[in-house]
Design a protein around this motif. Structure first.
Motif, PDB file in Angstrom:
ATOM      1  N   GLN A 100       0.844  -1.214   0.000  1.00 15.77           N
ATOM      2  CA  GLN A 100       0.000   0.000   0.000  1.00 15.77           C
ATOM      3  C   GLN A 100       0.867   1.248   0.000  1.00 15.77           C
ATOM      4  O   GLN A 100       0.619   2.209   0.722  1.00 15.77           O
ATOM      5  N   ALA A 101       1.906   1.199  -0.804  1.00  9.95           N
ATOM      6  CA  ALA A 101       2.892   2.276  -0.816  1.00  9.95           C
ATOM      7  C   ALA A 101       2.951   2.971  -2.170  1.00  9.95           C
ATOM      8  O   ALA A 101       3.577   4.016  -2.308  1.00  9.95           O
ATOM      9  N   LYS A 174       8.402   5.017   3.443  1.00  7.39           N
ATOM     10  CA  LYS A 174       7.002   4.563   3.575  1.00  7.39           C
ATOM     11  C   LYS A 174       6.528   4.984   4.979  1.00  7.39           C
ATOM     12  O   LYS A 174       6.947   4.409   5.981  1.00  7.39           O
ATOM     13  N   SER A 178      -1.461   4.505   5.005  1.00  2.38           N
ATOM     14  CA  SER A 178      -1.567   3.705   3.785  1.00  2.38           C
ATOM     15  C   SER A 178      -2.663   4.289   2.915  1.00  2.38           C
ATOM     16  O   SER A 178      -3.664   4.779   3.421  1.00  2.38           O
TER      17      SER A 178
END
Ligand code: C5P
Length: 301
Positions: A100-101, A174, A178
């Protein structure tokens, strides 16, 4: 050969222009996509029976499904089915790419599974069919079949490989947040009178001309407007990257990771060291050539 280990590289979008929503619900886009050195590893092993089993491990394995909903399993199943091959398979997936990056980890894993399973069993599947299977799995998957630097069009499935971009050193961060890709597209649509930055064509020309200054200054991502609005801490992170010495900093895909461009490897390490205290998931990476990003390049039997 009964086992094969392949690497699945991450990507960043040096530009990401999002246009209209199509009647099929997807958006037309144009993007300069670039493979980078962060990677997941897939270990494929022929197994008795005809089942496909998946185990996920590594620092980013939490939350990654290991059932049939994982794109890796779907990709392996698709290849075996289309080749009428009833072999079983054990897959061990080591996640080095945060999920989810916006780094394309899941899509890259799927492409590496398509290529890896084809190679492991010596299946007769040509590039056209592989591309067809890849685009059914997800919009970003076809890029990872070729890697390197490419222009992406359509909903993402039209890939035109171009000459390798010059090596760029990167710091990838990161954050805890998210971002769901589907949400990001919806948030873009809800911005009235929005217009795309239309940065892809000029960047393509800068790449062709070998104009590094323009390659750096011409980077852009249409998702930054809605994503930074909803997650102001990500805009702050972009500023932090620049204050730490990045020449430019942008969102990776639809987020939530950001990348900063450093002048060289030493500067990338310096920036990463400055940010690592506040952001645990901070990585030094670099752009990769087409040859370097081939999943079979580092293969071991
Ligand atoms: O193709 P993929 O499954 O990766 O796309 C995830 C979601 O992102 C889609 O369901 C759609 O909502 C959105 N999307 C889009 N336009 C694209 C690619 C993805 O709207 N070109």
């Amino acid at each position: 050969m009964t086992t094969l280990t392949v690497q699945a590289r991450a990507k960043i979008n040096l530009t990401l222009d999002v246009f209209n929503k199509r009647s099929d619900g997807y958006h037309s886009l144009a993007s300069v996509v670039q493979a980078i050195s962060l990677y997941d590893t897939l270990r494929l092993r022929a197994a008795p029976g005809s089942e496909i089993s998946l185990t996920c491990e590594g620092e980013h394995a939490a939350g990654v499904p290991s059932d049939a909903s994982n794109l890796v399993v779907k990709a392996a199943r698709a290849v075996l089915d289309v080749a009428h091959c009833d072999m079983g398979l054990d897959i061990r997936l080591h996640k080095g790419i945060p999920s989810q990056a916006g780094l394309g980890g899941g899509s890259s894993d799927a492409a590496a599974a398509l290529i890896g399973v084809t190679s492991l069993f010596g299946l007769d599947i040509g590039p056209k069919l592989l591309h067809e299977l890849a685009s059914k799995l997800g919009s970003d998957v076809p890029f990872f079949l070729s890697g390197g630097t490419a222009i992406m069009r359509g909903r993402g499935e039209n890939i035109c490989p171009v000459a390798d971009a010059p090596t760029l050193w990167l710091v990838v961060v990161k954050p805890e947040e998210s971002v769901s890709t589907a949400w990001a597209y919806g948030a873009l649509d809800s911005i009235e009178d929005r217009s795309s930055n239309r940065a892809t064509k000029p960047l393509e020309e800068a790449l062709k001309a070998g104009d590094l200054a323009r390659v750096i200054s011409g980077q852009s991502n249409d998702f930054e407007l809605p994503v930074f609005r909803r997650f102001p801490r990500l805009a702050w992170l972009r500023d932090e990257l620049q204050m730490a010495g990045a020449l430019t900093a942008h969102l990776c895909g639809s987020g939530s990771a950001l990348y900063g461009i450093a002048g060289d490897e030493a500067q990338a390490n310096k920036i990463a060291n400055l940010l690592r205290g506040a952001y645990r998931n901070t990585y030094v990476a670099r752009t990769l050539s087409r040859i370097e990003s081939n999943p079979l390049r580092e293969m071991t039997g």
